[in-house]
Design a protein around this motif. Sequence first.
Motif, PDB file in Angstrom:
ATOM      1  N   TYR B 220      83.563  36.642  71.639  1.00 17.65           N
ATOM      2  CA  TYR B 220      83.827  37.557  70.531  1.00 17.65           C
ATOM      3  C   TYR B 220      82.574  38.406  70.238  1.00 17.65           C
ATOM      4  O   TYR B 220      81.473  37.872  70.081  1.00 17.65           O
ATOM      5  N   VAL B 221      82.834  39.681  70.222  1.00 25.48           N
ATOM      6  CA  VAL B 221      81.725  40.591  69.881  1.00 25.48           C
ATOM      7  C   VAL B 221      81.919  41.030  68.442  1.00 25.48           C
ATOM      8  O   VAL B 221      82.915  41.653  68.107  1.00 25.48           O
ATOM      9  N   ASP B 222      80.909  40.664  67.625  1.00 26.27           N
ATOM     10  CA  ASP B 222      81.062  41.009  66.192  1.00 26.27           C
ATOM     11  C   ASP B 222      80.700  42.477  66.005  1.00 26.27           C
ATOM     12  O   ASP B 222      79.627  42.924  66.402  1.00 26.27           O
ATOM     13  N   TRP B 223      81.646  43.192  65.437  1.00 26.04           N
ATOM     14  CA  TRP B 223      81.409  44.637  65.269  1.00 26.04           C
ATOM     15  C   TRP B 223      80.571  44.938  64.040  1.00 26.04           C
ATOM     16  O   TRP B 223      80.027  46.000  63.878  1.00 26.04           O
ATOM     17  N   PHE B 224      80.409  44.017  63.114  1.00 26.73           N
ATOM     18  CA  PHE B 224      79.688  44.278  61.864  1.00 26.73           C
ATOM     19  C   PHE B 224      78.338  43.600  61.900  1.00 26.73           C
ATOM     20  O   PHE B 224      78.220  42.453  62.284  1.00 26.73           O
ATOM     21  N   LYS B 225      77.353  44.355  61.548  1.00 22.70           N
ATOM     22  CA  LYS B 225      76.014  43.754  61.470  1.00 22.70           C
ATOM     23  C   LYS B 225      75.866  43.094  60.120  1.00 22.70           C
ATOM     24  O   LYS B 225      75.847  43.760  59.102  1.00 22.70           O
ATOM     25  N   TRP B 226      75.718  41.826  60.123  1.00 25.15           N
ATOM     26  CA  TRP B 226      75.565  41.121  58.842  1.00 25.15           C
ATOM     27  C   TRP B 226      74.094  41.112  58.461  1.00 25.15           C
ATOM     28  O   TRP B 226      73.362  40.214  58.810  1.00 25.15           O
ATOM     29  N   PRO B 232      81.802  41.528  54.968  1.00 22.96           N
ATOM     30  CA  PRO B 232      81.731  42.859  55.583  1.00 22.96           C
ATOM     31  C   PRO B 232      82.082  43.918  54.563  1.00 22.96           C
ATOM     32  O   PRO B 232      82.611  43.612  53.489  1.00 22.96           O
TER      33      PRO B 232
END
Lengths: 594, 745
Positions: B220-226, B232
């Motif tokens: 899984y590639v997280d699209w949101f930079k936490w 989010p």
Amino acid sequence: MGKHYRPPGKKKEGNAARYITRSQAVKHLQVNLPLFRKLCILKGVFPREPKKKVKGNHHTYYHLKDIAFLQHEPLLETFRETRVYDKKIKKAKAKKNEERAKRLETQKPNYKLDRLIRERYPKFIDALRDLDDCLTMVHLFAALPALEREKVEVKRVHSCRRLSHEWQAYISCTHKLRKVFVSVKGIYYQAEVQGQKITWLTPHALQQVLTDDIDFNVMLTYLEFNETLLAFVSCHLYHSINVKYPPILDPRLEALAADLYALSRWFAASTRAPLVDPQASSLSGSEQGQGQNKETSLEESELRLAQLQQQLPSNEPGALMHLVEDVAGEDEEDEDTKECKKLFRNMKFFLSREVPRESLLFVIPAFGGMVSWEGDGAPYDENDDDITHQIVDRPSQTRKILSRDYVQPQWIYDCVNARIILPIEGYLVGRVPPPHLSPFVDNDAQGYVPDYAETIKRLQAAAKNQLLPLPGVGREDLEDPQSLLAEGVIDRAEANEAAERKRQMMTLRKQYEDEIKIELQGASAEDMEVGEESLPDLQQVAEDTTNMSKVMMPRKKRGLLEAIMKGKQRKQDHVNLLKERKKKIEERQNSKYT
Amino acid sequence: MVRAGKEKEKESSVVKSEKLKMKKTKDLKPLETQLQDQDTPNISDSDSDSDSDSDYDVDFSEDDGSESEDYESLRDSETGRSDSSQDEGDVDTGDNDGLANDHSNEEQSESSDVHPGVEESDSSEDEVAPRNTIGDVPLEWYQDEKHIGYDITGKKIKKKEREDKLQSFLASADDSKNWRKINDEYNDEVVELRKEETKLIRRMLAGKAPHADFDPYAPYVDWFKWDDAKHPLSNAPEPKRRFIPSKWEHKKVVAYRRAIRKGLIKFDKPKEEPPVYLLWGDESNSTEKSGHLAYIPAPKPKLPGHEESYNPSSEYIPTQEEINSYQLMYEEDRPKFIPKSFTSMRNIPAYENAVKESFERCLDLYLCPRVRKKRINIDPESLKPKLPSRKDLRPYPTSCYLEYRGHTDAVLSVSVEPSGQWIASGSMDGTVRVWEVETGRCLRVWNVDEAVKCVAWNPVRELPILAAAVGPDVFILNTGLGNEEEQERIRELINVKTTTSPDDSDNTASIASWHQDDKHSGIRLRHFKSVSSVEWHRKGDYLSTVMPADILFKHHLAIVVHQISKKLTQRIPFKLHGLPVTSVFHPTRSIFFIATKKNVRVYELVKQKLIKKLETGLREVSSIAIHPAGDNVIVGSREGKLCWFDMDLSSQPYRTLKCHPKDITSVAFHRSYPLFASCSDDCTAYVFHGTVYSDLNQNPLIVPLEILRGHKSSNGRGVMDCKFHPRQPWLFTAGADSVIKLYCH
């Protein structure tokens, strides 16, 4: 337990309670140091010297009352608000919000200093007393270039110029100027207004040297106060001779940097009006006042100019000058003023290009002369036949008109200081003028009188004896000092010296007499011996008597006496040095001639 | 057949449902794009003429085998890319329905038309827009019609001629690929599934992901930079209020508008100069006090002298050597302004320190503490104290009358006989001499071979004996003066029977021993150390000697008292503080003075206790003298100061006189005249007038009268001793030049 231990609960007393150090004061007022400095300058608060320095010798102490005085100053609050605005403006500028910055700049709280002036100088005479530094500073800034970097704005410089000219115009037109001295540092003027001697220094009209170690913030704060003070003082003085204060000048003359002449015209105009019809003038004044509100300043000045032109016989500068002379009013003038007024009467001067025009334009009318200069707007030009003296400062004058004398500017200043018309021989074009002497020195008290001071003294004495001072007579006097001695003109220093010589003679004589007496008595051998021993010790005796009186003095007084003696000795040394130098110079000259 | 047909229908329905699924699930997109990409060239054709459906079919089938292979290889990579981009786009739109999606895709394709180079546009989602535009309505509605719907231009799409079942059966039997054909009822056409499509369907039926390449368990590639955020960013749609102008702002604007119209708010006010008016208009009003601290005006700057002139007279200009010598001076002493001369006014340059000096003046004005100081402008004569005229205080010794010559070395001490007829002197040359005062004749000489430090006549007139301190000895000498009777007594007195020391105590034994001295016909008192001074008691029986011992060795015995009549020596019963210099007996009472270097201690001899301590404040006391009345003491010091103590007044000096530049060697009081004197190593002796009044309120009057000179300095020493004549106002001084002088009035 410290030396100054104070039990808890007991209040501070004495100097500890009355004085606080500067850092304490700053903390107490909750301001930063530059602001404190500014407040101190504006309010005229200065450090004081407590008898006992509680915090140590290396602090400056302020009186607690002074600090409380600052604390209750409304200006303090204004400055705080200004600071807030400054921060806002800075922020707006950093954000490139020029418009907001500009708007904030206009809304910045403004303050006036008139209340402070009234507070510091409750009487007008007090203000006059403190005017020296103020005038010097304003004149200096009038000669400075506008410095962007140092926040010296063009506006400030212009206002300084205007104020200095206004002051000079007043002094000149009321003939209050007393002494002028051209020094290396600048030109010193001394005027006497309401019995107060006011001395100020104007720098030479050249590019001023600016060094890095000058904090212009301090100077500008002083200038701010001084400008205001001078404006109010000028206003008061102008009103005292019935001239409307902010004078409206001929823009043409102003542009030609002939402000002084413009001002003198203004004086003439505004004082002539009351002579003619006081009511009308007041009416016109009030009308003008109303007009001022409505019309723009340009129109108003034009109107004023038109009025001026109507009132003035513009082509007759001579008449104008006479008018100016009449201005002061003969009623309450003292002797000095009258004397000053008459000095250059019936003389017409013309200034060449190279002479210091502003100074001479100020000085010559102040002593009753008429003056014109080379350039536009001048009252009369060089070819005027009535000109008696032309002031020239160049190696040689090629074109000469016979009816007038060509003299160097120093002649004017020396005449002014001597209060007589000096012979012009020494001051002719191309010659090295005689030494320019300070009018502020009491030669006799100094113990040394320069040669030229003596000749001037003789000339003065001659002028007093003969009511009509003719330059020729003065010259004769110069050449014939014997006649002067006969007149009994011996100054104090000379008298002192003579007295001393006499005393020495007396002691010698006494000694001689004693010796003879002893010989006549034919005393015993022993006595002879003793007598011989004691006789040459007359000096010793004198010394002994001083020594003995010193022995009985308390230590404090003895120290004081020694200090006095030291000071006297130093003065005497200086005089001796001067005499020695003079002797050497004379010797050199004599050897040259032979 | 029916069954088969039904199956077909089923299949087709399945396909449809699959299609729907494909639309919803992003996983299917690679396939769809493939489909669409292959079709795109045809679409444009089919759009142009709606009737060429068959062609379409044919083309479709033809393409199938040959070209699709190489297309695939090409497209795979491209789709891979488009895939990812599509993914994001999809997520953004989220729940949007297919139509909206289509629409956006169409727009995108239109925009992509502008750029012909970009082929693989995002219009992958839908292959061809359905020919029929009726929408999702039940097809039963068109059962009885000849058309199945309308195309995009609004023309009717006619139903194809329906093959009868037999024919179709035959066709299916003939065609081996018939199983692949599906009848699309909606568009009324037959679609042939390709191999890949059938594979897809099979995979789907098997419950797998339709595409073989698809990895369902991809990381899984997280699209949101936490960035430390808990959630989010909101994906909520922009609220309406953001698009509507604020009501409150509007109200405010209205209020401002009104204020401006009314003139309450003004813009661009011109900054006006504060007006100048008559500030001190009413002078009479300004008399009220400010109630503040007194204003101290700053001192005015110094006015310029002649030397500051641009053209000073020539003597004011320093020569070049003088200017050079300034460089050697300390910076503080260096003159700040060096006068210069210019021959004419046009040559004057700008003064370089003009601004700086003004600035410095400013600094002075606000930084310098101000004090109001009284300018001392006093005549130095007025500082001198008013003293009575010296003429009124006569007689006093003024001039040298006689000299006593005979000694060959410095005379250290002189003493006057109480009647005033004789004087005795002791010298460095080791002689003691007696002189006649009035003639200057030397009466007698004792040669003692050692420097005589001190000589003292016995104060009793009937006992003309002399004490002389010579090294560690004190000689009691018989002068041989006086009548027979007195001589008898003296001889008796100075006869020591036993030369041994008296045995009353151990202490005294070690102090001094009494010997008969036959050579000089007197007593020789031997001490353990050299004696510096000898002093007689007023009654002439006792004699005190001072040995300036160092503080460690027999310090308590530094001062001893001898009794002539009993030939007894005793030490003083007081503890000594510091080094003793001299000791003196009180002239009338039994009081003893001991001068140490700093202080003078006064002891009561009868009660044996300290009564006073005089604090001189001097560095080193050298001599002491007591006023004949006994209440005043003068103390001379080595720094040349003379202290007068009034003992009734205080223990501090009443007056300190700094008269000599060098050591004071001796001080003396006159016995009857109000005179005292001090002599010093600077070869002078001062004579003072000192009246002591009996009235306690009146301070003593001290007047310096005369400085007596005449002695010459030798070896840095001047006058060594001075003594007054007991009856006349005469002063004897003993000089280091081996001369004794008598000064008379």
